[in-house]
Design a protein around this motif. Structure first.
Motif, PDB file in Angstrom:
ATOM      1  N   TYR A  52       0.845  -1.195   0.000  1.00 19.43           N
ATOM      2  CA  TYR A  52       0.000   0.000   0.000  1.00 19.43           C
ATOM      3  C   TYR A  52       0.880   1.245   0.000  1.00 19.43           C
ATOM      4  CZ  TYR A  52       0.924   0.449   5.062  1.00 19.43           C
ATOM      5  OH  TYR A  52       1.526   0.599   6.295  1.00 19.43           O
ATOM      6  N   ASP A  54       2.154   4.596   1.974  1.00 21.12           N
ATOM      7  CA  ASP A  54       2.204   5.132   3.329  1.00 21.12           C
ATOM      8  C   ASP A  54       1.756   6.587   3.334  1.00 21.12           C
ATOM      9  OD1 ASP A  54       4.335   6.624   2.377  1.00 21.12           O
ATOM     10  OD2 ASP A  54       5.864   5.559   3.514  1.00 21.12           O
ATOM     11  N   SER A  55       1.888   7.258   4.481  1.00 19.96           N
ATOM     12  CA  SER A  55       1.415   8.636   4.628  1.00 19.96           C
ATOM     13  C   SER A  55       2.151   9.609   3.718  1.00 19.96           C
ATOM     14  CB  SER A  55       1.546   9.084   6.088  1.00 19.96           C
ATOM     15  OG  SER A  55       2.884   8.946   6.530  1.00 19.96           O
ATOM     16  N   GLU A  56       3.309   9.205   3.203  1.00 19.10           N
ATOM     17  CA  GLU A  56       4.073  10.058   2.290  1.00 19.10           C
ATOM     18  C   GLU A  56       3.971   9.551   0.852  1.00 19.10           C
ATOM     19  OE1 GLU A  56       8.053  10.572   3.684  1.00 19.10           O
ATOM     20  OE2 GLU A  56       7.439  11.071   5.724  1.00 19.10           O
ATOM     21  N   ILE A  60       4.901   0.703   0.210  1.00 16.58           N
ATOM     22  CA  ILE A  60       5.469   0.028   1.376  1.00 16.58           C
ATOM     23  C   ILE A  60       4.756  -1.313   1.561  1.00 16.58           C
ATOM     24  CG2 ILE A  60       3.883   1.011   3.084  1.00 16.58           C
ATOM     25  CD1 ILE A  60       6.408   1.387   4.898  1.00 16.58           C
ATOM     26  N   THR A  62       3.795  -4.717   4.200  1.00 15.47           N
ATOM     27  CA  THR A  62       3.575  -5.108   5.586  1.00 15.47           C
ATOM     28  C   THR A  62       3.090  -6.551   5.627  1.00 15.47           C
ATOM     29  OG1 THR A  62       2.360  -4.614   7.636  1.00 15.47           O
ATOM     30  CG2 THR A  62       1.190  -4.266   5.563  1.00 15.47           C
ATOM     31  N   LYS A  94      -2.157   3.275   8.661  1.00 15.69           N
ATOM     32  CA  LYS A  94      -2.780   4.317   7.854  1.00 15.69           C
ATOM     33  C   LYS A  94      -4.233   3.925   7.609  1.00 15.69           C
ATOM     34  CE  LYS A  94      -2.474   6.837   3.477  1.00 15.69           C
ATOM     35  NZ  LYS A  94      -1.809   6.935   2.155  1.00 15.69           N
TER      36      LYS A  94
END
Length: 292
Positions: A52, A54-56, A60, A62, A94
């Motif tokens: 997915y 990430d916030s930036e 990324i 997991t 997130k």
């Protein structure tokens, strides 16, 4: 090739102090943070991960288990609402965004909604929508009578429950085909009862005809073997007790144990049914079996 918003089996191409980089195909190398890297991990190892942004907005990976993937429906709880939209808990750090223009009704914090998870074609960001008709359709040619399917209850109607079939199609489960009330967002196994000429799909919670009896008979035998050969249910038990144990009607249960009795696999007793050991001759039972 890695798929965004889905589980992927990706190969480790590089190990670094802060994690492992995985081969993501057209997405390039994808970081799996160190806290998710398996012990004794080596370059070349395959790892099952969810990919997915990430916030930036960086790709990324997991190993955390999500409550839904892209292309699926899920019943998720709103944990926050702001000027952008509603945010749902789907199991990742997130949260999952439902933009205001993707909300069938205005979402409220603390409530749960049935949503479809998708990726934006331009940004590749993962989002959700409660406007299910934009994503759920009808593909009657994909199904045949008696086919086992996964159902997600969407809403109550005048005739029954509207349900999503296998995350992609609409169907109807009539009230007459249910023994116990269902709840919105409940996930159940079901069967295709009928595909109509107009393309609409009727559903059932039970396999049609004798297949249903055979399936239930197998389940009863498995339970008997797990419980030292005795089950405290009989053809005289209340329908509620039978449904709580097997999610079937009393009629279906009686047919199943009748089949097992005729095959001399069980005896019928006042307090329940008993498995006949295979290495012993069947015992005669005169109690209650005339109603099975």
């Amino acid at each position: 090739m890695a798929k965004i918003g889905r589980k992927n089996l990706l190969e480790v191409v590089k190990l670094v102090p802060h994690g492992a980089y995985l081969q993501g195909g057209w997405l390039g190398e994808i970081l799996l943070p160190q806290r998710f890297v398996p012990e004794d991990c080596e370059v070349g190892d395959p790892i099952n991960v969810f990919v997915y942004l990430d916030s930036e907005d960086r790709y990324i990976a997991t190993t955390l288990k999500t409550k839904a993937q892209v292309g699926e429906v899920a019943f998720l709880k709103v944990i926050a609402v702001n000027q952008v939209g509603a945010f749902l808990d789907w199991g990742l750090p997130k949260d999952l965004l439902v933009p205001f223009n993707q909300q069938q009704t205005t979402m409220e914090e603390g409530k749960s909604y049935l949503v479809y998870v998708y990726t934006d074609d331009e940004t590749h960001r993962i989002a959700a929508s409660s406007k299910l008709n934009k994503f759920i359709e009808r593909h009657p040619d994909d199904y045949e009578k008696g086919q086992k399917v996964e159902l997600m209850v969407n809403a109550m109607t005048d005739i029954g429950y509207s349900a999503v079939i296998n995350h992609q199609d609409w169907g109807v489960l009539f009230y007459s085909d249910t023994v116990k009330p269902l709840t919105i967002g409940q996930r159940v196994n079901g069967y295709i009862k009928r595909v109509r000429e107009d393309g609409k799909i009727d559903l059932s919670l039970h396999a049609p005809g004798f297949a249903k009896v055979e399936d239930l008979s197998t389940r009863i035998m498995n339970i008997l073997e797990q419980q030292d050969g005795f089950l405290a249910l009989s053809d005289k038990s209340p329908p509620e007790q039978i449904y709580n144990a097997f999610s079937v009607s009393k009629k279906a249960f009686k047919m199943a144990i009748g089949t097992l009795y005729k095959k001399r696999l069980i005896t019928l007793e006042k307090e329940g049914i008993r498995l006949i050991p295979q290495d012993l001759p069947p015992q005669d039972s005169t109690e209650n079996h005339e109603d099975a």
